[in-house]
Design an enzyme around this catalytic site. Sequence first.
Site, PDB file in Angstrom:
ATOM      1  N   GLY A  22      32.960  47.882  95.843  1.00 38.45           N
ATOM      2  CA  GLY A  22      34.276  47.873  95.204  1.00 38.45           C
ATOM      3  C   GLY A  22      34.623  46.494  94.673  1.00 38.45           C
ATOM      4  N   ARG A  47      31.531  52.837  91.196  1.00 44.25           N
ATOM      5  CA  ARG A  47      31.010  53.958  90.405  1.00 44.25           C
ATOM      6  C   ARG A  47      30.961  53.632  88.925  1.00 44.25           C
ATOM      7  NH1 ARG A  47      35.203  58.415  92.440  1.00 44.25           N
ATOM      8  NH2 ARG A  47      36.486  56.561  92.510  1.00 44.25           N
ATOM      9  N   ASP A  73      27.880  54.969  94.140  1.00 43.85           N
ATOM     10  CA  ASP A  73      28.964  55.717  94.784  1.00 43.85           C
ATOM     11  C   ASP A  73      28.641  55.699  96.274  1.00 43.85           C
ATOM     12  OD1 ASP A  73      30.690  57.597  95.868  1.00 43.85           O
ATOM     13  OD2 ASP A  73      30.617  58.897  94.097  1.00 43.85           O
ATOM     14  N   ARG A  75      29.660  57.097  98.682  1.00 42.22           N
ATOM     15  CA  ARG A  75      29.704  58.376  99.404  1.00 42.22           C
ATOM     16  C   ARG A  75      28.314  58.993  99.562  1.00 42.22           C
ATOM     17  NH1 ARG A  75      34.703  60.932  95.996  1.00 42.22           N
ATOM     18  NH2 ARG A  75      33.602  59.901  94.318  1.00 42.22           N
ATOM     19  N   SER A 113      44.894  69.031  99.963  1.00 39.33           N
ATOM     20  CA  SER A 113      43.838  70.033 100.120  1.00 39.33           C
ATOM     21  C   SER A 113      42.804  69.453 101.075  1.00 39.33           C
ATOM     22  CB  SER A 113      43.195  70.333  98.771  1.00 39.33           C
ATOM     23  OG  SER A 113      42.488  69.193  98.311  1.00 39.33           O
ATOM     24  N   TYR A 156      47.305  49.559 109.869  1.00 40.41           N
ATOM     25  CA  TYR A 156      47.576  50.911 110.386  1.00 40.41           C
ATOM     26  C   TYR A 156      46.299  51.591 110.901  1.00 40.41           C
ATOM     27  CZ  TYR A 156      46.725  52.575 105.508  1.00 40.41           C
ATOM     28  OH  TYR A 156      46.204  52.846 104.266  1.00 40.41           O
ATOM     29  N   LYS A 171      40.106  54.431 108.403  1.00 42.91           N
ATOM     30  CA  LYS A 171      40.069  52.999 108.736  1.00 42.91           C
ATOM     31  C   LYS A 171      39.968  52.798 110.250  1.00 42.91           C
ATOM     32  CE  LYS A 171      40.745  50.935 104.602  1.00 42.91           C
ATOM     33  NZ  LYS A 171      39.802  49.975 103.996  1.00 42.91           N
ATOM     34  N   ARG A 208      48.821  53.449  93.191  1.00 41.75           N
ATOM     35  CA  ARG A 208      48.611  54.645  94.009  1.00 41.75           C
ATOM     36  C   ARG A 208      49.547  54.699  95.212  1.00 41.75           C
ATOM     37  NH1 ARG A 208      43.632  53.107  92.117  1.00 41.75           N
ATOM     38  NH2 ARG A 208      42.450  54.762  91.119  1.00 41.75           N
TER      39      ARG A 208
END
Length: 293
Positions: A22, A47, A73, A75, A113, A156, A171, A208
């Site tokens: 990132g 990405r 990516d 993931r 979702s 958090y 996290k 965001r």
Amino acid sequence: MDFTAKMLRDDALKGKNIVVTGGGSGLGKSMTKYFLELGANVAITSRDLEKLKTTASELEAETGGKCLAVACDVRHYDQVEAMLQSVLAEFGSVDVLLNNAAGNFISPTERLSANAFDTIIDIVLKGSKNCTLAFGKHWIDSKQASSVILNIVTTYAWTGSAYVVPSATAKAGVLAMTRSLAVEWAKYGIRSNAIAPGPFPTKGAWDRLLPGDLKDQFDLAKKVPLKRVGDHQELANLAAYMVSDFSAYLNGEVITLDGGEWLKGAGQFNLLEAIPEEMWDMLEAMIKAKKNS
Ligand code: COA
């Protein structure tokens, strides 16, 4: 004091090869820039290869350092392995993994979702796991003497937070992984640490997490005892120290850099800050009067 000043000496990261996931934008880009200024070679991944290439050229021009753009990516484990091989082909070795790539947005949890929840878990927890596992296996197999994993978490991770539950869940997992591997992989010369940043404005996160006029309605600086948000260089200074040899005895630690923000929310009587100075004489008198009643 100038808290935006650069902390480490010029060659503090000379000879280090660093991967910042990132790293194309936001805090990842700011940390990458400082690592380059300190003499490291840095590979940035995300990405979006075009964005990465633009960032890499910009940072190379600004710092004179070597910045490699690698599409990945996080993931997908096969992409992470391929990214590691590209970095090794270019740099010869790798010393530091900075797990910075993240995904997050605010939402009441019941509106999510299953796929939305998974998307955040996959980027943050699975992505950090994929990179950690691939790099860790490589370091152990190649018997590299010393290497560093630095994870970006959040305060958090241990308090939890409403409205960002997938991120908090992920996290917390990254923090547990940090502390677990600090013990398990120390015998291989691998140190694992984390930074929990408070509010450090970036366009990606702010759009965001505080979309529209939420930015004005919820001024995060007001939640911070030091009454300001963080400056990117402050985070870059800490990250550079934590990936450098100066922190060779730091292992399994999470360092909070938030101006005291999370503790302000935690302390039961912290809300008394709202009491004006002139009221304290009266309150003291009332409390003392109780002693004699
Ligand atoms: N509220 C509710 N659900 C949302 C949402 C929102 N604001 N944003 C995305 N989703 C849902 C999508 O509807 C989708 O679920 P569905 O298939 O059931 O409809 C799921 O999340 C995945 O979204 P998609 O856009 O396909 O995923 P992506 O991989 O392209 O994007 C995100 C990932 C959503 C995390 C995106 O914000 C991103 O790429 N972020 C990276 C950078 C970042 O977040 N930086 C800030 C870090 S603090």
